[in-house]
Scaffold this motif. Structure first.
Motif, short mmCIF file in Angstrom:
data_model
loop_
_atom_site.label_atom_id
_atom_site.label_comp_id
_atom_site.label_asym_id
_atom_site.label_seq_id
_atom_site.Cartn_x
_atom_site.Cartn_y
_atom_site.Cartn_z
N ILE A 172 0.80 -1.23 0.00
CA ILE A 172 0.00 0.00 0.00
C ILE A 172 0.84 1.28 0.00
CG2 ILE A 172 -1.79 1.26 1.26
CD1 ILE A 172 -2.76 -1.39 2.36
N HIS A 173 0.46 2.17 -0.91
CA HIS A 173 1.05 3.50 -1.06
C HIS A 173 0.25 4.47 -0.17
CE1 HIS A 173 2.56 6.72 -4.02
NE2 HIS A 173 1.57 7.36 -3.43
N SER A 174 0.95 5.30 0.61
CA SER A 174 0.22 6.20 1.52
C SER A 174 0.85 7.58 1.61
CB SER A 174 0.13 5.56 2.91
OG SER A 174 1.44 5.34 3.44
N ARG A 175 1.51 7.99 0.52
CA ARG A 175 2.19 9.29 0.53
C ARG A 175 1.22 10.41 0.88
NH1 ARG A 175 5.07 12.59 -4.36
NH2 ARG A 175 3.06 12.22 -5.34
N ARG A 176 1.57 11.19 1.88
CA ARG A 176 0.75 12.32 2.34
C ARG A 176 -0.71 11.93 2.56
NH1 ARG A 176 2.31 18.13 0.20
NH2 ARG A 176 4.47 17.85 -0.41
N ALA A 177 -0.92 10.68 2.90
CA ALA A 177 -2.29 10.20 3.08
C ALA A 177 -2.33 9.08 4.11
CB ALA A 177 -2.85 9.71 1.73
N ALA A 178 -1.37 9.07 5.02
CA ALA A 178 -1.28 7.93 5.94
C ALA A 178 -2.56 7.78 6.77
CB ALA A 178 -0.05 8.08 6.84
N SER A 179 -3.05 8.88 7.35
CA SER A 179 -4.25 8.77 8.19
C SER A 179 -5.45 8.29 7.39
CB SER A 179 -4.57 10.11 8.85
OG SER A 179 -3.61 10.39 9.84
N ALA A 180 -5.60 8.83 6.18
CA ALA A 180 -6.73 8.44 5.33
C ALA A 180 -6.65 6.96 4.96
CB ALA A 180 -6.77 9.30 4.07
N GLU A 214 1.02 8.59 13.36
CA GLU A 214 0.37 7.76 12.33
C GLU A 214 1.02 6.37 12.28
OE1 GLU A 214 -1.23 11.01 9.06
OE2 GLU A 214 0.93 10.70 9.21
N LEU A 215 2.33 6.34 12.50
CA LEU A 215 3.02 5.05 12.51
C LEU A 215 2.44 4.15 13.60
CD1 LEU A 215 5.48 3.25 11.54
CD2 LEU A 215 6.70 4.24 13.45
N TYR A 216 2.28 4.69 14.80
CA TYR A 216 1.77 3.87 15.90
C TYR A 216 0.32 3.43 15.63
CZ TYR A 216 5.99 5.14 18.44
OH TYR A 216 7.29 5.31 18.81
N ARG A 217 -0.43 4.31 14.99
CA ARG A 217 -1.81 3.94 14.66
C ARG A 217 -1.81 2.79 13.63
NH1 ARG A 217 -6.24 8.04 12.02
NH2 ARG A 217 -7.97 6.57 12.03
N ALA A 218 -0.88 2.88 12.68
CA ALA A 218 -0.76 1.82 11.67
C ALA A 218 -0.36 0.50 12.33
CB ALA A 218 0.27 2.21 10.61
N VAL A 219 0.57 0.57 13.25
CA VAL A 219 1.01 -0.65 13.96
C VAL A 219 -0.19 -1.26 14.69
CG1 VAL A 219 2.45 -1.53 15.84
CG2 VAL A 219 3.41 0.09 14.18
N ASP A 220 -0.97 -0.40 15.38
CA ASP A 220 -2.13 -0.88 16.13
C ASP A 220 -3.15 -1.55 15.23
OD1 ASP A 220 -1.20 -0.13 18.57
OD2 ASP A 220 -2.29 1.77 18.65
N CYS A 221 -3.24 -1.11 13.99
CA CYS A 221 -4.24 -1.74 13.12
C CYS A 221 -3.63 -2.89 12.30
CB CYS A 221 -5.05 -0.71 12.33
SG CYS A 221 -4.69 -0.48 10.63
N GLY A 222 -2.46 -3.35 12.70
CA GLY A 222 -1.93 -4.60 12.13
C GLY A 222 -1.03 -4.43 10.91
N CYS A 223 -0.64 -3.18 10.63
CA CYS A 223 0.17 -2.96 9.43
C CYS A 223 1.59 -3.50 9.57
CB CYS A 223 0.26 -1.47 9.11
SG CYS A 223 -1.27 -0.77 8.53
#
Ligand code: MN
Length: 248
Positions: free
Chosen positions: A119-127, A152-161
């Protein structure tokens, strides 16, 4: 060695690149930017190459009609990518199309039993993360070249990324700091070739070695230990991919 995000089909000499990858025993995730590119790209794949079915956010507005083909091909692969969202100003006009395409793909993956997704998330990590949170059964997300904030990184980790990190990301202080905070058991290397370069030279999948060396420094491990971590991560990722509902 592992290149978990490169565009083999977009090198001027894809057959040769695929051949060298096979000779060197590289593990490759060969991502595609449109569903119509998947079949030919998959035909290039050597024994350790997986071909991901994608629809790149930067092409979403032009290629959304290919979602039909995407859904038709999805049963044939365990891997999806390159997908995602791009929030850079030059793609703001296509934001709604990007969201429609990404959400459609996540739902399709959910219905198909889950996929490993690059997944690409440039300038759109939260979205991106918001949409992943809304589709928890879409599979295992691997955020490629993550460039969001620490929060945003920690949120991504929490959602299993998971994360795929490459030479370009690890060249700068910011990227290295992010990499340091990624859980080691959810990291693989990538190059994003041929769209990346180093010292004016286009990167090839085997240049993932530069990312390995950078990770060894960041993790304070030897090169061998680093490679062992990365390979055991990849093995776990591959098992998750196989557990998904592909019709064999
Ligand atoms: Mn890419």
């Amino acid at each position: 060695m592992i290149d978990f995000h490169c565009h083999i089909d977009l090198y001027p000499n894809p057959v040769e690149v695929a051949q060298i990858c096979a000779e060197r025993g590289l593990y490759v995730l060969s991502v595609t930017t449109t569903p119509s590119a998947w079949k030919v790209t998959a035909s290039l794949a050597g024994p350790r190459t997986q071909t991901a079915l994608g629809l790149h956010p930067q092409l979403a507005h032009e290629r959304k009609s290919e979602l039909l083909l995407f859904d038709q091909l999805l049963p044939q692969t365990d891997y999806v990518g390159e997908i995602g969202l791009d929030g850079a100003p030059e793609f703001r006009k296509s934001w709604q199309d990007q969201c429609d395409v990404f959400e459609h793909i996540l739902r399709s993956c959910e219905e198909a039993g889950g996929r490993v997704m690059s997944i690409h998330s440039r300038r759109a990590a939260s979205a991106v993360i918001e949409r992943l949170e809304a589709c928890p059964s879409a599979g295992t997300p691997v955020l490629h070249w993550f460039s969001g904030s620490q929060k945003e990184l920690y949120r991504a980790v929490d959602c299993g990324c998971w994360f795929s990190v490459g030479p370009a990301m690890l060249a700068g202080e910011r990227g290295r700091k992010l990499a340091l905070r990624m859980p080691r058991e959810r990291v693989v290397t990538e190059t994003d070739g041929p769209f990346t370069e180093r010292n004016g030279r286009t990167l090839f999948p085997w240049d993932a070695e530069t990312a390995e060396i950078a990770l060894a420094e960041i993790w304070q491990l030897s090169k061998d230990e680093t490679r062992r971590v990365l390979h055991s991560d990849l093995a776990r990722l591959a098992r998750q991919a196989r557990r998904s509902g592909r019709i064999k």
